[in-house]
Design an enzyme around this catalytic site. Structure first.
Site, PDB file in Angstrom:
ATOM      1  N   ASP A 213       6.077   1.157 -11.470  1.00  0.00           N
ATOM      2  CA  ASP A 213       4.948   0.986 -10.552  1.00  0.00           C
ATOM      3  C   ASP A 213       3.675   1.290 -11.350  1.00  0.00           C
ATOM      4  O   ASP A 213       3.522   2.401 -11.878  1.00  0.00           O
ATOM      5  CB  ASP A 213       5.119   1.950  -9.360  1.00  0.00           C
ATOM      6  CG  ASP A 213       4.026   1.803  -8.317  1.00  0.00           C
ATOM      7  OD1 ASP A 213       2.932   1.315  -8.645  1.00  0.00           O
ATOM      8  OD2 ASP A 213       4.275   2.221  -7.163  1.00  0.00           O
TER       9      ASP A 213
ATOM     10  N   PHE B  82       5.381   8.314  -5.744  1.00  0.00           N
ATOM     11  CA  PHE B  82       4.631   7.986  -4.527  1.00  0.00           C
ATOM     12  C   PHE B  82       5.623   7.693  -3.398  1.00  0.00           C
ATOM     13  O   PHE B  82       6.597   6.969  -3.607  1.00  0.00           O
ATOM     14  CB  PHE B  82       3.724   6.777  -4.776  1.00  0.00           C
ATOM     15  CG  PHE B  82       2.768   6.537  -3.646  1.00  0.00           C
ATOM     16  CD1 PHE B  82       1.640   7.331  -3.506  1.00  0.00           C
ATOM     17  CD2 PHE B  82       3.007   5.554  -2.712  1.00  0.00           C
ATOM     18  CE1 PHE B  82       0.756   7.126  -2.454  1.00  0.00           C
ATOM     19  CE2 PHE B  82       2.127   5.344  -1.653  1.00  0.00           C
ATOM     20  CZ  PHE B  82       1.002   6.135  -1.521  1.00  0.00           C
TER      21      PHE B  82
ATOM     22  N   TYR C  14      -6.115  -3.110  -5.343  1.00  0.00           N
ATOM     23  CA  TYR C  14      -7.336  -2.513  -4.759  1.00  0.00           C
ATOM     24  C   TYR C  14      -7.819  -1.244  -5.445  1.00  0.00           C
ATOM     25  O   TYR C  14      -8.841  -0.699  -5.078  1.00  0.00           O
ATOM     26  CB  TYR C  14      -7.142  -2.230  -3.259  1.00  0.00           C
ATOM     27  CG  TYR C  14      -5.869  -1.498  -2.894  1.00  0.00           C
ATOM     28  CD1 TYR C  14      -5.748  -0.130  -3.057  1.00  0.00           C
ATOM     29  CD2 TYR C  14      -4.783  -2.192  -2.364  1.00  0.00           C
ATOM     30  CE1 TYR C  14      -4.588   0.528  -2.714  1.00  0.00           C
ATOM     31  CE2 TYR C  14      -3.609  -1.546  -2.020  1.00  0.00           C
ATOM     32  CZ  TYR C  14      -3.515  -0.178  -2.201  1.00  0.00           C
ATOM     33  OH  TYR C  14      -2.359   0.471  -1.864  1.00  0.00           O
ATOM     34  N   LYS C  15      -7.070  -0.766  -6.437  1.00  0.00           N
ATOM     35  CA  LYS C  15      -7.506   0.469  -7.108  1.00  0.00           C
ATOM     36  C   LYS C  15      -8.363   0.104  -8.312  1.00  0.00           C
ATOM     37  O   LYS C  15      -9.485  -0.349  -8.148  1.00  0.00           O
ATOM     38  CB  LYS C  15      -6.282   1.293  -7.502  1.00  0.00           C
ATOM     39  CG  LYS C  15      -5.440   1.756  -6.305  1.00  0.00           C
ATOM     40  CD  LYS C  15      -4.214   2.513  -6.786  1.00  0.00           C
ATOM     41  CE  LYS C  15      -3.242   2.836  -5.679  1.00  0.00           C
ATOM     42  NZ  LYS C  15      -3.704   3.910  -4.814  1.00  0.00           N
TER      43      LYS C  15
ATOM     44  N   ARG D  11      -8.254  15.257  -5.970  1.00  0.00           N
ATOM     45  CA  ARG D  11      -8.137  14.260  -7.049  1.00  0.00           C
ATOM     46  C   ARG D  11      -9.497  13.698  -7.425  1.00  0.00           C
ATOM     47  O   ARG D  11     -10.292  13.347  -6.556  1.00  0.00           O
ATOM     48  CB  ARG D  11      -7.311  13.049  -6.577  1.00  0.00           C
ATOM     49  CG  ARG D  11      -5.871  13.239  -6.435  1.00  0.00           C
ATOM     50  CD  ARG D  11      -5.147  11.898  -6.385  1.00  0.00           C
ATOM     51  NE  ARG D  11      -5.676  10.911  -5.446  1.00  0.00           N
ATOM     52  CZ  ARG D  11      -5.094   9.752  -5.188  1.00  0.00           C
ATOM     53  NH1 ARG D  11      -3.978   9.421  -5.824  1.00  0.00           N
ATOM     54  NH2 ARG D  11      -5.601   8.907  -4.328  1.00  0.00           N
TER      55      ARG D  11
END
Ligand SMILES: Cc1ncc(COP(=O)(O)O)c(C=O)c1O
Length: 409
Positions: free
Chosen positions: A194, A124, A219-220, A368
Site C-alpha cells: 500500500d 492502516f 488524494y494525499k 501527525r
C-alpha cells in the site's frame, strides 16, 4: 538554526517555484498534505473546461473526443513514473480499499495451497479489514497480523501474501521494501504494498524491488482532491494470470461488444470494474501535471531536510511539554511525516489548527505533521514550531472546545 538561515535556504531551494502551482491560503501552514493535498492551480482551470465544455457542451461525445474512456490508463501512466513502474502496469480506479480487495484476492488465488496472510497489526485499518473480509469470504485462512519486529519471523512456507503499507500512517516508519519483498519471495509468497503515504512523497521502486502488486491513494501526496480515484499496480509478469474477481464490464476485453460472457482485458484494464468517475479522474489528471519534470530524488532530499529541521526545532519543546516522538530519526526508516504522542494530542492539535497550522490526529494519542516539499518552505517549519510553542506555553489547548471530538480527526 536561525530564521535568517532558513530564509536563505528557501531562496536557494530548487523546488521553491512549485509552490506557485498550488492554492495555499495566505498565512496558513499546511502540514496535512499526507491526508488531503491542497488544490493545484491547474485543477481549477482544467475542471472548468471539463465541466463547461466537455460535459456541458460536448456531452456524451466526450467519451471519445475528449478521451474520457482512456482516463484511467492515462492517469495510471502518469502515476507509474512516480512509483518505479512501467506505464502499462498502473491504472487509476475505485478507492484504495477496493483495489486492495481486487489484488489481495487475486494474489491469494495465485498461491493455492497456502493459507496465511501476513501483515503488520499496526497497518492502516482498511488494509486489515479488507483482509478479514476476504478471509471470511474464502474460509480457512489464517490472518497473521504481528508487530513490526516480528514480521520477518512470521513469514514461512505457508505464507501466501505479505501485505504491508510502505510508510506507517501513524508513526511515519518507512519499511525496507526491497528486503521484505525479497524475504517474502524467498518463502514463495507474493507481496501487496500500500503506497498511500509514499506515492508522490518519496521515490518508490516497485519494479527494481520485484514487487508483485500495489495500491495507493490519489488524494494525499498526489493532490487529486477529496475522494480522488486510487490506483492499482500489477507487475507485468502477473497481469495475464491475475483474475479480476470484480469482473465488471469496463475490465472486459471488449466492453462495447456487449456479450454475455465475461472475458478479461489482456492488459491492466482488467483491474477496472465500472464507469470511471470522470470529474474526479480529470482533477487527478490535472493535479499530476505538477509532478512533470520533478525529480523524486530531489523531493526526497528536501523532505528529509524539512523533517530533520522539524525534529531539531521540536526537541526542546518535546522535552519540556512531554511530547514523545514516534518517528525514526534514521533517514532510511523515515517517510515524509513526523508524529508525536501526547495524552492531550487531540486538543493540542485543535488549538494549533486554530493558530493556522494544520496537522491532524490519529487515535489513540498521535499528532501527525506531514511534510510536502512541493509547497512547503523551510520558514513554514519554523513558523509551525513557533505557533505550537505558543499553544503549549500558554496552554491554549485547555479551552474545552478543543477537546470536543469531530467526526473526522
Ligand atoms: C495506508 C492507507 N491505506 C488506505 C487508506 C484509505 O483508503 P481509501 O482511499 O479506500 O479510503 C488510507 C487513508 O488514509 C491509508 O492511510
Amino acid at each position: 538554526m536561525s530564521l535568517a538561515l532558513l530564509q536563505a535556504l528557501d531562496r536557494s531551494d530548487p523546488l521553491a517555484a512549485k509552490r506557485q502551482a498550488f492554492h495555499i491560503p495566505v498565512g496558513l501552514v499546511y502540514l496535512d498534505g499526507n491526508s488531503l493535498g491542497p488544490l493545484p492551480v491547474t485543477v481549477r482551470e482544467h475542471l472548468e473546461h471539463v465541466l463547461l465544455q466537455q460535459w456541458g457542451t460536448d456531452l456524451i461525445r466526450s467519451w471519445n473526443t475528449h478521451g474520457w474512456v482512456d482516463l484511467p490508463l492515462r492517469v495510471g501512466a502518469k502515476i507509474a513514473r512516480l512509483i518505479g513502474a512501467e506505464s502499462d502496469e498502473v491504472i487509476a480506479a475505485d478507492s484504495t480499499s477496493v483495489n486492495l480487495f481486487k489484488v489481495l484476492l487475486a494474489a491469494l488465488k495465485l498461491r493455492p495451497g497456502r493459507r496465511v496472510i501476513v501483515s503488520d497489526i499496526d497497518n492502516f485499518p482498511t488494509d486489515l479489514y479488507i483482509a478479514q473480509g476476504i478471509a471470511e469470504l474464502l474460509g480457512g485462512y489464517e490472518l497473521r497480523f504481528v508487530k513490526k519486529d516480528q514480521l520477518e519471523d512470521a513469514l514461512d512456507e505457508q505464507t501466501a501474501v505479505l501485505m504491508l503499507t510502505e510508510v506507517d500512517y501513524r508513526t511515519g516508519y518507512l519499511y525496507d521494501m526491497a528486503r521484505l519483498t525479497q524475504l517474502a519471495h524467498q518463502k514463495g509468497a507474493l507481496t501487496v504494498w500500500d503506497l498511500a503515504h509514499s506515492a508522490g512523497a518519496l521515490p518508490v521502486h516497485l519494479n527494481r524491488h520485484g514487487v508483485d502488486f500495489a495500491v495507493g491513494c490519489g488524494y494525499k501526496y498526489l493532490n487529486g482532491g477529496p475522494g480522488a480515484p486510487a490506483f492499482v499496480f500489477v507487475a507485468r509478469r502477473h497481469q495475464s494470470v491475475t483474475t479480476p474477481f470484480l469482473s465488471g464490464w469496463m475490465g472486459h476485453k471488449a466492453p462495447f461488444a456487449f456479450v454475455p460472457e465475461y472475458l478479461p482485458a489482456e492488459d491492466i484494464r482488467r483491474l477496472t470494474v465500472g464507469t470511471p468517475s470522470v470529474l474526479s479522474m480529470s482533477a487527478l489528471e490535472a493535479a499530476l501535471e505538477v509532478f512533470e519534470g520533478v525529480d523524486m530524488e530531489q523531493v526526497r532530499q528536501k523532505s528529509l531536510q524539512l523533517t530533520d529541521l522539524f525534529i531539531e526545532l521540536m526537541e526542546p519543546l518535546a522535552a519540556r511539554y512531554g511530547l514523545e516522538r514516534v518517528t525514526p530519526t534514521d533517514h532510511a526508516r523515515r517517510g515524509s511525516q513526523v508524529s508525536y504522542r501526547h495524552p492531550e494530542g487531540y486538543a493540542v492539535m485543535q488549538a494549533l489548527i486554530n493558530q493556522g497550522v494544520i496537522g491532524d490526529f490519529r487515535a489513540p494519542d498521535i499528532m501527525r505533521f506531514g511534510f510536502t516539499p512541493l509547497y512547503l518552505r523551510f520558514t513554514d517549519v519554523w513558523e509551525a514550531v513557533e505557533r505550537l510553542r505558543q499553544v503549549l506555553q500558554k496552554e491554549l489547548w485547555r479551552e474545552p472546545r478543543f477537546s470536543q471530538r469531530a467526526k473526522v480527526t
